[in-house]
Structure formats: C-alpha cells, structure tokens
Design a protein around this motif. Structure first.
Motif, short mmCIF file in Angstrom:
data_model
loop_
_atom_site.label_atom_id
_atom_site.label_comp_id
_atom_site.label_asym_id
_atom_site.label_seq_id
_atom_site.Cartn_x
_atom_site.Cartn_y
_atom_site.Cartn_z
N ILE A 1 44.90 62.78 57.33
CA ILE A 1 46.02 63.03 56.38
C ILE A 1 46.56 64.44 56.52
N HIS A 2 45.59 65.34 56.77
CA HIS A 2 46.17 66.78 56.99
C HIS A 2 46.65 67.34 58.32
N GLN A 3 46.81 66.60 59.05
CA GLN A 3 47.13 66.71 60.60
C GLN A 3 48.59 66.25 60.84
N GLN A 4 49.31 67.04 60.69
CA GLN A 4 50.97 66.67 60.88
C GLN A 4 51.05 66.06 62.28
N GLU A 5 50.51 66.37 63.21
CA GLU A 5 50.42 65.69 64.46
C GLU A 5 50.10 64.52 64.80
N HIS A 6 49.05 63.95 63.58
CA HIS A 6 48.85 62.69 63.85
C HIS A 6 49.90 61.59 63.42
N PHE A 7 50.89 62.28 62.59
CA PHE A 7 51.88 61.49 62.01
C PHE A 7 53.24 61.40 62.96
N ILE A 8 53.31 62.33 63.88
CA ILE A 8 54.39 62.45 64.86
C ILE A 8 54.58 61.10 65.62
N PRO A 9 53.65 60.57 66.27
CA PRO A 9 53.78 59.44 66.88
C PRO A 9 54.19 58.14 66.03
N LEU A 10 53.67 58.22 64.83
CA LEU A 10 54.35 57.01 63.85
C LEU A 10 55.58 57.23 63.24
N MET A 11 56.20 58.27 63.48
CA MET A 11 57.50 58.32 63.01
C MET A 11 58.66 57.48 64.00
N LYS A 12 58.25 56.98 64.92
CA LYS A 12 59.04 56.19 65.95
C LYS A 12 59.25 54.96 65.12
N ASN B 1 53.23 64.69 54.68
CA ASN B 1 52.76 63.91 56.03
C ASN B 1 53.25 62.65 55.60
N CYS B 2 52.51 62.15 54.57
CA CYS B 2 52.86 60.66 54.20
C CYS B 2 54.39 60.29 54.28
N LEU B 3 55.35 61.00 53.79
CA LEU B 3 56.74 60.73 53.45
C LEU B 3 57.31 60.78 54.81
N SER B 4 56.81 61.66 55.71
CA SER B 4 57.34 61.85 57.20
C SER B 4 57.43 60.36 57.94
N ILE B 5 56.59 59.31 57.37
CA ILE B 5 56.53 58.09 57.87
C ILE B 5 56.96 56.86 57.56
N LEU B 6 57.78 57.39 56.16
CA LEU B 6 58.44 56.35 55.42
C LEU B 6 59.79 56.08 55.64
N LYS B 7 60.29 54.97 55.58
CA LYS B 7 61.77 54.91 55.91
C LYS B 7 62.41 55.42 54.57
N PRO B 8 63.65 55.97 54.65
CA PRO B 8 64.62 56.15 53.39
C PRO B 8 64.60 54.79 52.71
N GLY B 9 64.52 54.92 51.39
CA GLY B 9 64.60 53.72 50.60
C GLY B 9 63.25 52.85 50.50
N GLY C 1 61.01 67.23 58.69
CA GLY C 1 59.45 67.42 58.96
C GLY C 1 59.04 68.65 58.16
N LYS C 2 60.09 69.29 57.27
CA LYS C 2 59.75 70.58 56.60
C LYS C 2 58.81 70.19 55.23
N ARG C 3 58.11 71.14 54.93
CA ARG C 3 57.08 71.00 54.08
C ARG C 3 57.77 71.38 52.75
N PRO C 4 57.72 70.49 51.45
CA PRO C 4 58.39 70.90 50.25
C PRO C 4 58.16 72.23 49.69
N GLU C 5 59.42 72.91 49.43
CA GLU C 5 59.46 74.26 49.07
C GLU C 5 60.06 74.42 47.60
N GLY C 6 60.50 75.55 47.28
CA GLY C 6 61.17 75.71 45.97
C GLY C 6 60.54 75.57 44.90
N LYS C 7 60.75 74.32 43.99
CA LYS C 7 60.35 74.04 42.75
C LYS C 7 58.63 73.72 42.87
#
Ligand code: SAM
Length: 330
Positions: free
Chosen positions: A122-133, A159-167, A310-316
């Motif tokens: 879950i901590h490795q962003q690169e493991h999520f990249i192939p799943l984004m397709k 990382n989890c949100l990077s593989i979730l569809k909008p909605g 693919g950005k990390r949450p920032e700000g608030k």
C-alpha cells in the motif's frame, strides 16, 4: 563508534522493530478468519446498500463493476462480497491485493469464486501505477492500520484513491486500537499488563483523526459508522476474547523472533519474561477476561474532477498534521 548491535537497536526503535507486527502463517490465517467472522456479526453484510446501488448502476450502464480489497490477506471480505453480489445478481470483478502472498487462499478457491489476488504494498506508489489503466468502482481496506506509520497515512490513502474511478466509493474499516476496552481491568491484571507493554506500532496509530481528516479532505458525502464487540451476544464475545488471546500470541512470538532489541523495546528484560506474561494473559482470557474491539467504517465518494494528477494531498491535511504534532504530541 556505533557497533552492529547499536545500529540494530537504533533501527528497532526508529522503525518500531518491524513493518508489520502480526504474523502471516497458518495460525495467523485462522485468526483472521475468526476476526472476519466476528466482524460480520458486528457490521452485518459486507457491502452497505450504497455500494450495492452504485455497483448496480455501473452494471446497468453495460459495464462489469470492479471492486478491489487492499490488505486482503486470505480474502475473507472478497468472498463475502461475492456471496452477497451473487444474491443481488451483480457480476463484479473482485481483486484482492496484499504484501504477504502466503496469506492468499488456494488456487481452487480463487477459481471457484472468480476472485483474483496480486502482490501489492500500500505504501509503494509504483505498485499502483499498472492498476490505474483499469480503475475500480469500489476500493475497500479493512484492518490495515498496524501496517501504517504516522507519516504514511497520506500516501497510503492517496495510493488507494489513485486507482478509484471518479464517482467511485472508497471504504476503510478499522479497529480503533486506542479505544480498545478491557472490562474489569482490576481483575484481569495480566491482560492489562500485556496491553500496556510498549507495542509502539499499536499505540502510535491515530486511526480516527487520520482517517476522518483524510476522508473529509479528499472525498464527498463522507459517512462514519461505529461498531463495537460489546453489542454482540455472549457466544461472540467469547470468540472476541479468543481473537485477542491469539493476537497477543502473535505479537509476542514476533517480538521473540526478532530478539533482544524488540524485547527491550517493549520494556522487558528477557524473552522468558514476555512469554510468561503471555501465558498469564491467555489464562486471563480463558477465565473470562474481555477486551472489546471498536471498529469504525469510513465511506466516501471520489469527486469527479479532482483526481488523476497522482499528487499527494497537500494544504489543509499537511497543515493540520503539523499543528497536531506541535501542540499535542511533541
Ligand atoms: C489484520 S490483517 C487484515 C486482513 C483482511 N483485510 C481482513 O480484514 O481479514 C492485515 C493485512 O494487511 C496486510 N499488509 C500488511 N502490510 C501491508 C502493506 N504494506 N501493504 C499491503 N498489505 C499489507 C497483511 O499481510 C494482512 O493480510
């Protein structure tokens, strides 16, 4: 000059002596099954109505709904989801991911239930990249907080949100370790002692504030539900005591396996001392000690516009985190 021992000790204290302090063998698999059964009694059917409705609406548009479970272990949640979806006549893709493949169920079971499993940290962003397709309509996580360090929450959620569809719907169910409730602590002194050892990885994880703010900052229509094993009947409460007894054994065995740095880290002088506390703790549980497990479920919908960079949450989130550290935990 630092000796190897010093370095090992230093690593033990800074990395909490292990990335994941629970076991991954056959007994651990059996405990996860027990914990999963207890959870089913507490939370009811694994897929809340909002998720079923969402998957149904995806299917109605002619797509096969896609669901994944991160930190799935033996995949109990997915198999329950398959049973529930079958009743609802929804034919979804069900994929489970975990860092410890040895926990995955046998191939025949995966095939029979049409559930796939794959390795992922879950901590490795690169493991999520192939799943984004091919993103998911629902991303689910359950009981993973012992594997999430204080600085890893933002990255893990991102990382989890990077593989979730909008909605799509993100759901995380977690045990609130800091709110575990020992009934009659004056009587069950051994369980209390075991619980008070410096199992730092269990103490440090501020699950509730972290997940609440991450859900509020990144998702819409966020809901939070609370459950506790106290509400179960006597039979299930006894099984919960067994669950806690087995979890204590896992923690102790892992500490003994790591050796002296871990034993010192939890605040004891020897492995024998720790094993004796375990023996007495298990005796307490056999004699009726009860350690209740509160569980929260956070659920929210990914907004249609904000993802994909693919950005990390920032700000608030980051600012809140810095203030929290300065004011309460320094
Ligand atoms: C307490 S178990 C929960 C298993 C399952 N979610 C359930 O509810 O039955 C935690 C799971 O997280 C997995 N895990 C630990 N560290 C992980 C990581 N960095 N990435 C993905 N999974 C991890 C473990 O292998 C284990 O299967």
């Amino acid at each position: 000059m630092a000796t190897t021992d010093d370095i090992q000790r230093e690593e033990a204290t800074t990395k909490d002596y292990a990335e994941y302090t629970l076991a991954t063998g056959i007994e651990a698999g059996q405990r996860l099954e027990l914990q999963s059964n207890i959870t089913r009694q507490m939370l009811g059917r694994v897929l809340p109505q909002q998720i079923v409705s969402h998957l149904r609406s995806v299917a109605k548009k002619g797509h096969r709904p896609r669901v994944c479970d991160i930190g799935t272990g033996p995949g109990h949640w997915l198999f329950d989801a398959r049973a529930q979806l079958r009743e609802d006549d929804i034919n979804a893709v069900l994929d489970g991911y975990d860092i410890h493949q040895e926990l995955f169920p046998p191939e025949e079971k995966r095939k029979a239930e049409d559930v796939s499993f794959g390795e992922l940290n879950i901590h490795q962003q690169e493991h999520f990249i192939p799943l984004m397709k091919s993103k998911y309509d629902v991303v689910h996580v359950r009981y993973l907080s012992v594997a999430v360090g204080p600085d890893q929450w933002d990255g893990a959620v991102e990382n989890c949100l990077s593989i979730l569809k909008p909605g799509g719907i993100f759901v995380w169910e977690e045990i609130l370790l800091e709110k575990m409730e020992l009934i009659d602590p004056e009587k069950w002194t051994n369980v209390l002692r075991m619980f008070k050892l410096n199992w730092s990885i269990l103490r440090r994880n501020d699950v509730e504030p972290k997940l609440t703010s991450l859900f509020n900052d990144n998702l819409e229509g966020v809901t939070q539900e609370n459950f506790i094993t106290k509400d179960l009947n006597e039979k299930w409460q006894r099984l919960q005591a067994l669950n806690m007894s087995m979890a204590s054994k896992e923690l102790v065995e892992k500490a003994v396996e790591i050796g002296e740095p871990a034993i010192k880290f939890v605040g004891l002088d020897s492995a024998e001392e720790l094993q004796e506390i375990l023996r007495l703790t298990q005796q307490d549980f056999n004699n009726g000690a009860m350690l209740h497990m509160p569980v929260n479920r956070w659920m929210g919908v990914l907004p249609s516009s904000s993802r994909g960079s693919g950005k990390r949450p920032e700000g608030k989130t980051k600012l809140t985190e810095s203030f929290r550290r300065w004011f309460c935990c320094k």
